[in-house]
Design an enzyme around this catalytic site. Sequence first.
Site, mmCIF file in Angstrom:
data_model
loop_
_atom_site.group_PDB
_atom_site.id
_atom_site.type_symbol
_atom_site.label_atom_id
_atom_site.label_comp_id
_atom_site.label_asym_id
_atom_site.label_seq_id
_atom_site.Cartn_x
_atom_site.Cartn_y
_atom_site.Cartn_z
ATOM 1 C CB CYS A 106 16.499 5.965 -3.297
ATOM 2 S SG CYS A 106 16.497 7.226 -1.871
ATOM 3 C CD GLN A 156 18.372 12.315 -0.835
ATOM 4 O OE1 GLN A 156 19.509 12.157 -0.222
ATOM 5 N NE2 GLN A 156 17.466 11.355 -0.063
ATOM 6 C CB THR A 163 -0.873 0.066 1.226
ATOM 7 O OG1 THR A 163 0.132 -0.367 2.461
ATOM 8 C CG2 THR A 163 -1.942 -0.911 1.147
ATOM 9 N NE ARG A 221 13.239 14.225 2.377
ATOM 10 C CZ ARG A 221 13.495 12.951 2.334
ATOM 11 N NH1 ARG A 221 13.672 12.589 1.028
ATOM 12 N NH2 ARG A 221 13.532 12.214 3.067
ATOM 13 C CG HIS A 276 16.381 11.284 -4.684
ATOM 14 N ND1 HIS A 276 15.251 11.765 -4.210
ATOM 15 C CD2 HIS A 276 16.511 10.161 -3.835
ATOM 16 C CE1 HIS A 276 14.685 11.526 -3.135
ATOM 17 N NE2 HIS A 276 15.470 10.526 -2.883
#
Length: 347
Positions: A138, A165, A19, A243, A250
Amino acid sequence: MSEFIEDKAGYRVAVVGATGAVGQTMLEILAERKFPVSEVIAVASSRSAGTTVSFNGKDLIVEDLDSFDPSGVDIALFSAGGGTSKTHAPRFADAGCYVIDNSSAWRMEPEIALVVPEVNPEDLQMAKNNRIIANPNCSTIQMVVALKPLHDAVAIKRLVISTYQAVSGAGAKAIEELALQSRQLLSGAAATVEVLPARIAFNVVPHIDVFLEDGYTKEERKMMEETRKILDNGIAVTATTVRVPVFYGHSESVNVTFEDDMNAARARELLSAFEGVCVVDDPAGEDYPMPSDAGGTDPVWVGRIRDDHSCPNTINLWIVADNIRKGAALNAVQIAELLIGKTAVAH
Ligand code: A2P
């Protein structure tokens, strides 16, 4: 012919965390790449057990991980957090299933394979003993794909990394938080900060994961350690991970120093010839990779390839990829393809 799993027309594949932002994309990519399945099983927490997720146009009923019996599952793709993985991955592996885990729980265990198919497919051999394979961080995945053809040509000595990111790296709730905060601030209301450590809308936050004693964040530590494990323990690496208010994709600025002769022109040639990398680097045409173009695509995009005039044998690269696809779900499905004996190339 697979050296890991008995050959079959279709495999039983479980997606744990089905999910979530990465789990949903794992389901999409399994269908897109026509991974041979006899059954796909969606698994998540008791909170979403009984709800449905979509796979290949059909609804799958989500099963509860705590009561799920993994017997007969060939491959499980996990993206449900580190704690969940620590508890349940060994249970799946003991039942004979290969686990490909997207969390950081197993990555730095010396006996666990940490694999990017374009870079170190040979390390998958380690999984024959324990049936757990770690999917790297990642930001690390997209960077090592771009560095591989360069390091094969001339050994890399040192990397200085800054990342930009996307919020999707922090999961579905962080995506909602950026959208909500943007609406709140544009309508003159105060921003609600619940998921990410500071307001992300119209801001830049140099804080991903928790802070460690030496002042680095765990995300920075992951990039430094995982890059060495995947590519070469001899490389010196330093990183600042940040971030930014981007939903998907990214970006990274990477300064690369080589042990011997290397320059931007040669790097551009090597990168252009490497499968999985697309070079977009045309200063005259003002063309360079951006997350707005890379989102929803599979390759690692590289541009702004320049000689660093301040240091010999040193270049600068700008590397962009879809963090949910190549940075997570696609890399995991590519590893699953290696397990069943298919070549695994991003396309
Ligand atoms: P659930 O939806 O039931 O909470 P994201 O990274 O996008 O937030 O997604 C996290 C995924 O991991 C979701 O599918 C979530 O399921 C799943 N998950 C989180 N905690 C657990 C748990 N304890 N057991 C099983 N699945 C979990």
